[in-house]
Write a protein that holds these residues in place. Structure first.
Motif, mmCIF file in Angstrom:
data_model
loop_
_atom_site.group_PDB
_atom_site.id
_atom_site.type_symbol
_atom_site.label_atom_id
_atom_site.label_comp_id
_atom_site.label_asym_id
_atom_site.label_seq_id
_atom_site.Cartn_x
_atom_site.Cartn_y
_atom_site.Cartn_z
ATOM 1 N N MET A 1 0.836 -1.204 0.000
ATOM 2 C CA MET A 1 0.000 0.000 0.000
ATOM 3 C C MET A 1 0.868 1.249 0.000
ATOM 4 N N ARG A 2 0.394 2.317 -0.702
ATOM 5 C CA ARG A 2 1.168 3.550 -0.753
ATOM 6 C C ARG A 2 0.990 4.320 0.546
ATOM 7 N N ALA A 3 1.862 5.289 0.778
ATOM 8 C CA ALA A 3 1.787 6.091 1.992
ATOM 9 C C ALA A 3 0.452 6.812 2.056
ATOM 10 N N ASN A 4 -0.129 6.863 3.237
ATOM 11 C CA ASN A 4 -1.456 7.442 3.349
ATOM 12 C C ASN A 4 -1.445 8.936 3.647
ATOM 13 N N GLY A 5 -0.306 9.473 4.047
ATOM 14 C CA GLY A 5 -0.197 10.903 4.233
ATOM 15 C C GLY A 5 -0.762 11.405 5.553
ATOM 16 N N TRP A 6 -1.200 10.520 6.461
ATOM 17 C CA TRP A 6 -1.774 10.959 7.725
ATOM 18 C C TRP A 6 -0.667 11.425 8.647
ATOM 19 N N THR A 7 -0.812 12.629 9.216
ATOM 20 C CA THR A 7 0.269 13.186 10.037
ATOM 21 C C THR A 7 -0.161 13.450 11.474
ATOM 22 N N SER B 1 -13.905 22.760 -1.087
ATOM 23 C CA SER B 1 -12.601 23.430 -0.983
ATOM 24 C C SER B 1 -11.575 22.519 -0.327
ATOM 25 N N ALA B 2 -11.985 21.839 0.735
ATOM 26 C CA ALA B 2 -11.073 20.935 1.429
ATOM 27 C C ALA B 2 -10.668 19.761 0.541
ATOM 28 N N ALA B 3 -11.625 19.235 -0.229
ATOM 29 C CA ALA B 3 -11.312 18.118 -1.124
ATOM 30 C C ALA B 3 -10.300 18.538 -2.184
ATOM 31 N N SER B 4 -10.462 19.736 -2.740
ATOM 32 C CA SER B 4 -9.509 20.224 -3.738
ATOM 33 C C SER B 4 -8.112 20.338 -3.147
ATOM 34 N N ASP B 5 -8.029 20.922 -1.959
ATOM 35 C CA ASP B 5 -6.724 21.083 -1.307
ATOM 36 C C ASP B 5 -6.094 19.726 -1.019
ATOM 37 N N PRO C 1 -11.846 13.935 5.734
ATOM 38 C CA PRO C 1 -10.544 14.609 5.743
ATOM 39 C C PRO C 1 -9.392 13.700 5.349
ATOM 40 N N TRP C 2 -9.621 12.381 5.392
ATOM 41 C CA TRP C 2 -8.611 11.418 4.978
ATOM 42 C C TRP C 2 -9.014 10.791 3.646
ATOM 43 N N LEU C 3 -9.023 11.589 2.590
ATOM 44 C CA LEU C 3 -9.407 11.067 1.275
ATOM 45 C C LEU C 3 -8.478 9.952 0.812
ATOM 46 N N GLU C 4 -7.259 9.953 1.325
ATOM 47 C CA GLU C 4 -6.308 8.925 0.886
ATOM 48 C C GLU C 4 -6.758 7.521 1.261
ATOM 49 N N ARG C 5 -7.568 7.382 2.294
ATOM 50 C CA ARG C 5 -8.021 6.034 2.659
ATOM 51 C C ARG C 5 -8.989 5.482 1.611
ATOM 52 N N TRP C 6 -9.569 6.363 0.801
ATOM 53 C CA TRP C 6 -10.394 5.953 -0.334
ATOM 54 C C TRP C 6 -9.553 5.830 -1.606
#
Length: 398
Positions: free
Chosen positions: A1-7, A164-168, A104-109
Motif C-alpha cells: 500500500m502507498r503512503a497514506n499521508g496521515w500526520t 474546498s477541502a477536497a480540492s486542497d 478529511p482522509w481522502l487517501e483512505r479511499w
C-alpha cells in the motif's frame, strides 16, 4: 500500500489505521452495486453499471469500498482505454467515484483505488469528484452579466467548505487539476446549472423568471402538447438535435445508435431510468429532450428543437413538464448539465446560460476533474506521450 499521508497523532491505545478506519476495495456484482446507489447523495448516471454498455470502446470495472465489517461504503465505475499495441490502460472515472468527499482522509479511499488500478495495468487515472465547490444564484448572475464578464469574476453566494477541502487534499496527494498546465480540460462540465426542486411544493412555475412563466403560458394557450416518448421516437429526437447543432454552431458527435444504446442499457438497468419527452404543435414534433433519473436527482441530458415555429415555445413547456415529473419521482435536484460560465451578453456562449437562468436555479461549480500518472518511469513516459495527442473533442466524453 502507498503512503497514506496521515500526520496526526492517534489517541492513546489506538494506531492511525484504527482512527481513520481503513478501507479495502474490490470488484462487486452489478446487483449489489445497483443497491448501493444512494450512499453519498446520489450517484451520477455516468456511474451506473449500465453506462459501461453505452461506451463500447472502453472496458470497465465495477468496484466497491468496504469497511472492516465488510459493508459497502463507496462505489465506482472505472472505464479503461487501452493504448494501441500495449497492454497498458488509461483509467477514467466520470463524475465519480461515489465516496465520502467530505472525509478529511481522502487517501483512505483513493490509495486503495490507485493500488487496484496499478495492478490492473493502468498508467494514469482521471477522476471527476462530484462535490460542489461554489454556488451562484440566478439573481446574482443576472445582475452581474456584462461585457467580458465570467462567473469567476463574481463573488459566489456560497463557498462549499467540503469542496474546498477536497480540492486542497487532492492537490497535496499529488493530483493535478485538469485544465492546469498541460492537462486537457474537463471532459464533463465543471460548471453545471441545477434547479432545486425538493421542498418547492407543487408550484415550480412560481420559481421561474417572468419570461419563462410567460413563455410556458403562451405554449399552453396556443395548444402545445407534451408527451412521453419511446425508443421509436429517438430518430425524431436525433433529427431535432442535428438541427439544433447546425443552428447554434456546435456538434456533440453522437450518433442515433449512441442514444439507442443508452436508452436500452439504462432502461434495462431500471424501468424509466432514461426518459424521452416530446412537445408538439398542430401534430408536428417541435422539441425533444432526454432525462435520466437516479435516486434523488434527475438530469436533463440533451435536447433538440426545430428551427421553425420557435415562437410557440415548445422547449420551455417541455422543461416544465420534465421538472414536474422529476419532482413526482422524488428528485431533489434537476440538473440541466453544463454551461460555459460566460456572462457576456454579446458572446454566443452566454445564450445557453441565459436560457437556464430563467428557471430560477443556481450555477454550481464542481471540484472538477483531476488526473495523475501512477508511479514508475514507464507510467510517467506513457502519460507524457498521451498528453501530446489526447486533446481531441469527445476523447473522454461521457
Amino acid at each position: 500500500m502507498r503512503a497514506n499521508g496521515w500526520t496526526g497523532s492517534a489517541p492513546e491505545g489506538f494506531d492511525s489505521a484504527t482512527v481513520r478506519g481503513e478501507l479495502t476495495i474490490g470488484e462487486i456484482e452489478p446487483a449489489e452495486y445497483q443497491g448501493a446507489a444512494d450512499l453519498h447523495g446520489g450517484r451520477s448516471f455516468l456511474q451506473l453499471a449500465s453506462w459501461a454498455e453505452v461506451k463500447p470502446d472502453w472496458s470497465s470495472d465495477l468496484l466497491a469500498w468496504r469497511d472492516a465489517d465488510g459493508r459497502v461504503v463507496g462505489t465506482t465505475l472505472v472505464l479503461f482505454r487501452r493504448l494501441p499495441g500495449l497492454s497498458r490502460w488509461y483509467a477514467y472515472v466520470p463524475e465519480g467515484p461515489d465516496i465520502d468527499w467530505a472525509d478529511p482522509w481522502l487517501e483512505r479511499w483513493l490509495d486503495p483505488l490507485l493500488d487496484h488500478l496499478e495492478r490492473r495495468g493502468a498508467f494514469a487515472v482521471r477522476i471527476g469528484p462530484p462535490a460542489a465547490l461554489r454556488r451562484w444564484q440566478a439573481t446574482t448572475l443576472k445582475a452581474a452579466a456584462g461585457r467580458r464578464r465570467h462567473v469567476d469574476h463574481v463573488l459566489a453566494d456560497v463557498v462549499e467548505p467540503a469542496g474546498s477541502a477536497a480540492s486542497d487534499r487532492l492537490r497535496s496527494l499529488g493530483w493535478q487539476r485538469c485544465g492546469a498546465g498541460r492537462l486537457a480540460i474537463d471532459a464533463q462540465p465543471r460548471y453545471q446549472f441545477q434547479v432545486p426542486i425538493g421542498g418547492r411544493d407543487h408550484d415550480l412555475l412560481a420559481g421561474f423568471g417572468k419570461e419563462w412563466q410567460r413563455n410556458i403560458r403562451k405554449a399552453m394557450k396556443v395548444g402545445v402538447r407534451t408527451r412521453r416518448g419511446s425508443e421509436h421516437d429517438l430518430a425524431t429526437f436525433h433529427e431535432l438535435l442535428r438541427q439544433t447543432e447546425l443552428r447554434n454552431g456546435f456538434r456533440l458527435g453522437r450518433s442515433l445508435a449512441y442514444y439507442q444504446r443508452q436508452y436500452r442499457a439504462l432502461n434495462r438497468d431500471a424501468p424509466d431510468r432514461m426518459r424521452l419527452y416530446l412537445s408538439s404543435w398542430n401534430g408536428e414534433v417541435l422539441a425533444a429532450h432526454t432525462m435520466n433519473v437516479v435516486g434523488r436527482r434527475a438530469w436533463y441530458q440533451t435536447g433538440g428543437s426545430a428551427s421553425h415555429r420557435r415562437e410557440v415555445r415548445p422547449s420551455h413547456i417541455l422543461q416544465w413538464t420534465m421538472m414536474r415529473d422529476a419532482q413526482k419521482l422524488g428528485a431533489e435536484r434537476y440538473d440541466m448539465r453544463g454551461v460555459s460560465g460566460c456572462l457576456d451578453p454579446e458572446d454566443p456562449a452566454f445564450g445557453l446560460l441565459r436560457w437556464k437562468l430563467g428557471t430560477g436555479g443556481e450555477l454550481v461549480e464542481t471540484v472538477g476533474e483531476w488526473e495523475r500518472p501512477l508511479p514508475g518511469p514507464m507510467n510517467l513516459a506513457l502519460h507524457r506521450a498521451m498528453l501530446r495527442y489526447r486533446d481531441r473533442p469527445n476523447s473522454l466524453d461521457g
